[in-house]
Scaffold this motif. Structure first.
Motif, PDB file in Angstrom:
ATOM      1  N   ILE A  50     -13.745  20.005  -4.351  1.00 28.46           N
ATOM      2  CA  ILE A  50     -12.366  18.896  -4.926  1.00 28.46           C
ATOM      3  C   ILE A  50     -11.792  17.954  -4.077  1.00 28.46           C
ATOM      4  O   ILE A  50     -11.578  17.025  -4.766  1.00 28.46           O
ATOM      5  CB  ILE A  50     -11.155  20.451  -5.523  1.00 28.46           C
ATOM      6  N   LEU A  51     -11.132  18.406  -3.275  1.00 33.65           N
ATOM      7  CA  LEU A  51     -11.010  18.039  -1.981  1.00 33.65           C
ATOM      8  C   LEU A  51     -11.226  16.218  -1.467  1.00 33.65           C
ATOM      9  O   LEU A  51     -10.825  15.594  -1.848  1.00 33.65           O
ATOM     10  CB  LEU A  51     -10.460  18.603  -0.623  1.00 33.65           C
ATOM     11  N   GLY A  52     -13.004  17.185  -1.675  1.00 32.40           N
ATOM     12  CA  GLY A  52     -14.226  16.079  -1.931  1.00 32.40           C
ATOM     13  C   GLY A  52     -14.226  15.104  -2.403  1.00 32.40           C
ATOM     14  O   GLY A  52     -14.138  13.359  -2.856  1.00 32.40           O
ATOM     15  N   ALA A  53     -13.972  14.784  -3.479  1.00 35.98           N
ATOM     16  CA  ALA A  53     -13.892  14.233  -5.018  1.00 35.98           C
ATOM     17  C   ALA A  53     -12.946  13.542  -5.111  1.00 35.98           C
ATOM     18  O   ALA A  53     -13.130  12.187  -5.172  1.00 35.98           O
ATOM     19  CB  ALA A  53     -14.249  15.246  -6.146  1.00 35.98           C
ATOM     20  N   VAL A  54     -11.455  13.928  -5.068  1.00 34.42           N
ATOM     21  CA  VAL A  54     -10.269  13.541  -4.682  1.00 34.42           C
ATOM     22  C   VAL A  54     -10.400  12.319  -3.729  1.00 34.42           C
ATOM     23  O   VAL A  54     -10.129  11.221  -3.976  1.00 34.42           O
ATOM     24  CB  VAL A  54      -9.029  14.603  -5.143  1.00 34.42           C
ATOM     25  N   LEU A  55     -10.857  12.789  -2.335  1.00 36.45           N
ATOM     26  CA  LEU A  55     -11.024  11.361  -1.406  1.00 36.45           C
ATOM     27  C   LEU A  55     -12.144  10.043  -1.751  1.00 36.45           C
ATOM     28  O   LEU A  55     -12.246   9.166  -1.828  1.00 36.45           O
ATOM     29  CB  LEU A  55     -10.834  12.294  -0.080  1.00 36.45           C
ATOM     30  N   TRP A  56     -13.139  10.982  -2.106  1.00 29.86           N
ATOM     31  CA  TRP A  56     -13.743   9.778  -2.205  1.00 29.86           C
ATOM     32  C   TRP A  56     -13.767   9.131  -3.632  1.00 29.86           C
ATOM     33  O   TRP A  56     -13.552   7.848  -3.843  1.00 29.86           O
ATOM     34  CB  TRP A  56     -15.252  10.837  -2.952  1.00 29.86           C
ATOM     35  N   GLY A  57     -12.878   9.514  -4.638  1.00 29.26           N
ATOM     36  CA  GLY A  57     -12.239   8.746  -5.691  1.00 29.26           C
ATOM     37  C   GLY A  57     -10.982   7.797  -5.782  1.00 29.26           C
ATOM     38  O   GLY A  57     -11.550   6.808  -5.756  1.00 29.26           O
ATOM     39  N   ALA A  58     -10.006   8.093  -4.141  1.00 30.57           N
ATOM     40  CA  ALA A  58      -9.549   7.596  -3.841  1.00 30.57           C
ATOM     41  C   ALA A  58      -9.312   6.441  -3.512  1.00 30.57           C
ATOM     42  O   ALA A  58      -9.166   4.940  -2.951  1.00 30.57           O
ATOM     43  CB  ALA A  58      -8.259   8.159  -2.909  1.00 30.57           C
ATOM     44  N   GLY A  59     -10.767   6.620  -2.222  1.00 34.74           N
ATOM     45  CA  GLY A  59     -11.476   5.613  -1.824  1.00 34.74           C
ATOM     46  C   GLY A  59     -12.385   4.670  -2.347  1.00 34.74           C
ATOM     47  O   GLY A  59     -11.947   3.369  -2.231  1.00 34.74           O
ATOM     48  N   LYS A  60     -12.501   4.482  -3.530  1.00 41.28           N
ATOM     49  CA  LYS A  60     -13.730   4.459  -4.824  1.00 41.28           C
ATOM     50  C   LYS A  60     -12.466   3.263  -5.398  1.00 41.28           C
ATOM     51  O   LYS A  60     -12.305   2.322  -5.283  1.00 41.28           O
ATOM     52  CB  LYS A  60     -14.383   5.006  -5.784  1.00 41.28           C
ATOM     53  N   LEU A  61     -10.810   3.816  -5.967  1.00 38.95           N
ATOM     54  CA  LEU A  61     -10.217   2.994  -6.658  1.00 38.95           C
ATOM     55  C   LEU A  61      -9.527   2.050  -5.644  1.00 38.95           C
ATOM     56  O   LEU A  61      -9.097   1.449  -6.251  1.00 38.95           O
ATOM     57  CB  LEU A  61      -9.539   4.491  -7.040  1.00 38.95           C
ATOM     58  N   GLY A  62      -9.548   2.551  -4.334  1.00 34.94           N
ATOM     59  CA  GLY A  62      -8.425   2.527  -3.052  1.00 34.94           C
ATOM     60  C   GLY A  62      -9.135   0.544  -2.553  1.00 34.94           C
ATOM     61  O   GLY A  62      -9.001   0.306  -1.757  1.00 34.94           O
ATOM     62  N   ALA A  63     -10.791   0.919  -2.723  1.00 29.48           N
ATOM     63  CA  ALA A  63     -11.108  -0.212  -2.106  1.00 29.48           C
ATOM     64  C   ALA A  63     -11.607   0.371  -0.777  1.00 29.48           C
ATOM     65  O   ALA A  63     -11.249  -0.418  -0.036  1.00 29.48           O
ATOM     66  CB  ALA A  63     -10.933  -1.615  -2.568  1.00 29.48           C
ATOM     67  N   GLY A  64     -11.879   1.592  -0.381  1.00 31.82           N
ATOM     68  CA  GLY A  64     -11.002   2.505   1.078  1.00 31.82           C
ATOM     69  C   GLY A  64     -12.779   3.043   1.341  1.00 31.82           C
ATOM     70  O   GLY A  64     -13.455   4.601   1.137  1.00 31.82           O
ATOM     71  N   PRO A  65     -13.763   2.097   2.806  1.00 33.56           N
ATOM     72  CA  PRO A  65     -14.645   2.559   2.107  1.00 33.56           C
ATOM     73  C   PRO A  65     -14.904   3.940   3.042  1.00 33.56           C
ATOM     74  O   PRO A  65     -15.966   4.576   3.232  1.00 33.56           O
ATOM     75  CB  PRO A  65     -15.603   1.297   2.963  1.00 33.56           C
ATOM     76  N   ASN A  66     -13.905   4.253   4.261  1.00 37.07           N
ATOM     77  CA  ASN A  66     -13.996   5.018   5.490  1.00 37.07           C
ATOM     78  C   ASN A  66     -13.796   6.158   4.480  1.00 37.07           C
ATOM     79  O   ASN A  66     -14.596   7.163   4.508  1.00 37.07           O
ATOM     80  CB  ASN A  66     -13.034   4.540   6.297  1.00 37.07           C
TER      81      ASN A  66
END
Length: 102
Positions: A50-66
């Motif tokens: 769940i944390l990995g999915a949230v991190l991936w989604g936040a990176g996707k929405l915030g345009a954060g490739p890292n």
């Protein structure tokens, strides 16, 4: 010469006649502890996924490739961990030839 004949017997597949006996008085306790550890690992992996999915989604929405890459790595490793934990009983049964679920 006896060493060579001993090796020949081993090469043919020596069976000492020992079979697993799961009737020991401590076996239910060990199985219970093993079940608790496996359940804890499954819940922990659920949280990690769940944390990995949230991190991936936040990176996707915030345009954060890292963050996006880190989230995908967490999802990948979490999924691999879940596969290993979920198949642990089958792996042990296959490797030892002991029918655990008979």
């Amino acid at each position: 010469m006896t060493e060579l004949t001993d090796l020949a017997v081993l090469a043919q597949g020596y069976n000492p006649g020992i079979i697993p006996n799961f009737d020991a008085p401590w076996m239910p306790s060990l199985q219970n502890v093993g079940g608790m550890i496996m359940a804890t690992a499954i819940v922990a992996l659920g949280i990690v996924l769940i944390l990995g999915a949230v991190l991936w989604g936040a990176g996707k929405l915030g345009a954060g490739p890292n963050a996006q890459g880190a989230g995908l790595k967490v999802l990948l490793y979490g999924t691999l961990g879940a596969i290993v934990i979920g198949s642990a009983g089958g792996i042990v049964a296959w490797a030892t030839g002991v029918p655990l679920f008979a």
